[in-house]
Design a protein around this motif. Sequence first.
Motif, mmCIF file in Angstrom:
data_model
loop_
_atom_site.group_PDB
_atom_site.id
_atom_site.type_symbol
_atom_site.label_atom_id
_atom_site.label_comp_id
_atom_site.label_asym_id
_atom_site.label_seq_id
_atom_site.Cartn_x
_atom_site.Cartn_y
_atom_site.Cartn_z
ATOM 1 N N ASN A 157 0.816 -1.227 0.000
ATOM 2 C CA ASN A 157 0.000 0.000 0.000
ATOM 3 C C ASN A 157 0.845 1.270 0.000
ATOM 4 O O ASN A 157 0.347 2.352 0.335
ATOM 5 C CB ASN A 157 -0.972 0.023 1.190
ATOM 6 C CG ASN A 157 -1.996 -1.084 1.111
ATOM 7 O OD1 ASN A 157 -2.551 -1.338 0.056
ATOM 8 N ND2 ASN A 157 -2.236 -1.759 2.223
ATOM 9 N N ASP A 158 2.110 1.151 -0.394
ATOM 10 C CA ASP A 158 2.953 2.332 -0.524
ATOM 11 C C ASP A 158 2.779 2.929 -1.916
ATOM 12 O O ASP A 158 2.725 2.181 -2.916
ATOM 13 C CB ASP A 158 4.425 1.974 -0.315
ATOM 14 C CG ASP A 158 4.711 1.527 1.114
ATOM 15 O OD1 ASP A 158 4.082 2.092 2.035
ATOM 16 O OD2 ASP A 158 5.551 0.627 1.297
ATOM 17 N N PRO A 159 2.690 4.256 -2.035
ATOM 18 C CA PRO A 159 2.578 4.860 -3.371
ATOM 19 C C PRO A 159 3.862 4.661 -4.166
ATOM 20 O O PRO A 159 4.971 4.824 -3.634
ATOM 21 C CB PRO A 159 2.318 6.340 -3.071
ATOM 22 C CG PRO A 159 2.778 6.549 -1.671
ATOM 23 C CD PRO A 159 2.637 5.259 -0.953
ATOM 24 N N VAL A 160 3.724 4.266 -5.416
ATOM 25 C CA VAL A 160 4.875 4.018 -6.289
ATOM 26 C C VAL A 160 4.573 4.600 -7.665
ATOM 27 O O VAL A 160 3.434 4.948 -7.979
ATOM 28 C CB VAL A 160 5.171 2.504 -6.427
ATOM 29 C CG1 VAL A 160 5.654 1.921 -5.120
ATOM 30 C CG2 VAL A 160 3.932 1.745 -6.929
ATOM 31 N N LYS A 161 5.602 4.702 -8.485
ATOM 32 C CA LYS A 161 5.442 5.147 -9.870
ATOM 33 C C LYS A 161 5.783 3.990 -10.805
ATOM 34 O O LYS A 161 6.726 3.240 -10.553
ATOM 35 C CB LYS A 161 6.347 6.349 -10.158
ATOM 36 C CG LYS A 161 5.930 7.627 -9.437
ATOM 37 C CD LYS A 161 6.764 8.808 -9.910
ATOM 38 C CE LYS A 161 6.317 10.090 -9.237
ATOM 39 N NZ LYS A 161 4.941 10.460 -9.606
ATOM 40 N N ARG A 162 5.026 3.852 -11.849
ATOM 41 C CA ARG A 162 5.311 2.871 -12.903
ATOM 42 C C ARG A 162 5.517 3.642 -14.202
ATOM 43 O O ARG A 162 4.773 4.572 -14.517
ATOM 44 C CB ARG A 162 4.158 1.875 -13.053
ATOM 45 C CG ARG A 162 3.862 1.062 -11.795
ATOM 46 C CD ARG A 162 5.031 0.217 -11.361
ATOM 47 N NE ARG A 162 4.764 -0.528 -10.143
ATOM 48 C CZ ARG A 162 5.659 -0.780 -9.222
ATOM 49 N NH1 ARG A 162 6.913 -0.341 -9.354
ATOM 50 N NH2 ARG A 162 5.332 -1.482 -8.142
ATOM 51 N N ASP A 163 6.541 3.234 -14.939
ATOM 52 C CA ASP A 163 6.919 3.957 -16.153
ATOM 53 C C ASP A 163 5.788 3.968 -17.169
ATOM 54 O O ASP A 163 5.067 2.977 -17.351
ATOM 55 C CB ASP A 163 8.155 3.319 -16.786
ATOM 56 C CG ASP A 163 9.399 3.488 -15.940
ATOM 57 O OD1 ASP A 163 9.402 4.403 -15.089
ATOM 58 O OD2 ASP A 163 10.344 2.701 -16.118
ATOM 59 N N VAL A 164 5.657 5.101 -17.836
ATOM 60 C CA VAL A 164 4.745 5.200 -18.972
ATOM 61 C C VAL A 164 5.549 4.888 -20.229
ATOM 62 O O VAL A 164 6.573 5.518 -20.490
ATOM 63 C CB VAL A 164 4.116 6.605 -19.061
ATOM 64 C CG1 VAL A 164 3.179 6.695 -20.271
ATOM 65 C CG2 VAL A 164 3.367 6.939 -17.779
ATOM 66 N N VAL A 165 5.094 3.902 -20.994
ATOM 67 C CA VAL A 165 5.831 3.450 -22.169
ATOM 68 C C VAL A 165 4.901 3.428 -23.377
ATOM 69 O O VAL A 165 3.676 3.482 -23.248
ATOM 70 C CB VAL A 165 6.429 2.041 -21.945
ATOM 71 C CG1 VAL A 165 7.413 2.053 -20.780
ATOM 72 C CG2 VAL A 165 5.329 1.011 -21.700
#
Length: 613
Positions: free
Chosen positions: A231-239
């Motif tokens: 439940n930690d906020p994370v970023k995922r790459d936009v590809v």
Amino acid sequence: MCGIVGILGREDVADRLLEGLKRLEYRGYDSAGIATLHDGAIDRRRASGKLRNLAAVLDAEPLPGTIGIAHTRWATHGGPTTNNAHPHATDEVAVVHNGIIENFKPLREALEARGRVFTSETDTEVVAHLVSERVEAGDDPVAAMRAVLPQLHGAFALAILFRRHEGLLIGARLGSPLVVGYGPESTGDELYLGSDALALAPLTQRISYLDEGDWVVLTRDGGVQVYDRENDPVKRDVVASGVSDVSISKGNHRHFMLKEIYEQPIVVAQTLRSYLQRLEERVTLPVPDDFDLAAIRRVTIVACGTSFYAGMVAKYWFEQFARVPVDLDVASEFRYRAPVMEEAGLMIVISQSGETADTLAALRHAKAEGQKIAAVVNVPTSTMAREADLLLPTHAGPEIGVASTKAFTCQLAVLAALAANFARARGRLSPDEEREIVTHLAEAPAALNAALSYDEAIAAMAPAVAGARDVLYLGRGTDYPLALEGALKLKEISYIHAEGYAAGEMKHGPIALIDEAVPVIVIAPSGPLFEKTVSNMQEVQARGGKVVLISDAQGIAAAGKGCLATIEMPEAHPLIAPLVYAVPVQLLAYHVAVAKGTDVDQPRNLAKSVTVE
């Protein structure tokens, strides 16, 4: 299995959701449905059967709303009825789901004990009720999801909309893929959810792949926030997805399956172009610097269905060329036999979608045991591709027909290249031998094209097989996996019971099945195993069996007399014979199915991209 599309839009979304489902119908076609929000309420349209039934419902009862979720279903829990069709809804939420909630029974019993009323037989409906309970108790949607997700055991991709939050979509994935799409500025920054990039291709090329255990909150005013399994906020790459948004069409062919059979010379050529250096007469793979093929002491090949039969062929090649021991496992059985994973081992996973649940589970087990992983997949952005140490794409392009054809031959092309490269790395292949392999692999597209020229002859003899209740396929060496694949194709699309056997095994039991009503398909190209295969074929004929011989001109001249029918193939080097002889077994299954009038592209009970165990 099953397909999901979600749109958080600025204009009515039902038509675009339906278009997205059309691109995903190969993943399941037992039922389909769409839910939207409008006038402060959740509204749904659902229908059992093919997607055209849902389209008819929508024509009769249009569905307004600028936010919505959609689903096409392959039934797991509960029959393919309208009540069991997704989305499942309460007054507060609507849910679509891919996968299986394995603990749904105790969850449902507890919910029913608390007074919740269920209207379907599905595992999915428990999610709708669990989230509704939290929302009704005062939780906001994010808090509700944070509380509910840990209660769900199994595999799932979820998309959920909330009655009281018109500008909100929430998605989650565990063991089943889900992607986030980002719309162009021209759409007012719309946001999307999809079970794969193909569904979103007409909407956007900008996507993020959620990692295992991720869940995501999409809002009109706040954009995208991804949370990991803690439940930690994370970023995922936009590809860039790289998936074509061109409308999926059969072209001039009657069925997608036939179109894809005819595409094989082109897609095999495309695939081999990535691996063969013709000027240098070498095989080249995209092997990372820290991946030492020469150090590999044992290979384990794991796959399901047609991909498993490609792995069976590869086992012959790896042991013949690279002289490395190979274990071969059906993915659904692999983890449950407590496999011994030796040090310096390589697991090769083979999957058209790169999302096959059993194969992905085997990959993760092997990785945890310290194995290197090579993935032969048709979707280079798939979960297997992202988790492998070595990615080997097949470049077959989208395969819409549920019965795999071009993916199989492209898998064989990649595996042959890998076997040659492996052999060179282990010092088992001289430059002259490698040049010979390159030469023969480069001949494969032309040989496939020549095999297709016998299509009309195969169609003409198909009625002789279409009336059978049972069919046997025989082959030796690398033709034995082709016999298994031929039997699978016939079962899949014609619903005739068929079995493949190693030809030498006939006299050890299966020959008891032989009579005049059981056609026997014999795959026997001329070569070192031809005479032994023909001897087994003659044992069948001596007992009244009706033989269809698939061979080249030399083989048919030597053994075609007395056969029910013969299917002539071009002469092919033994290395590429499995690719070439895939064509007649595919075409035979296709024409038998057409003769029987079955649904070739969407056979009953099946779906592509099997994302449940």
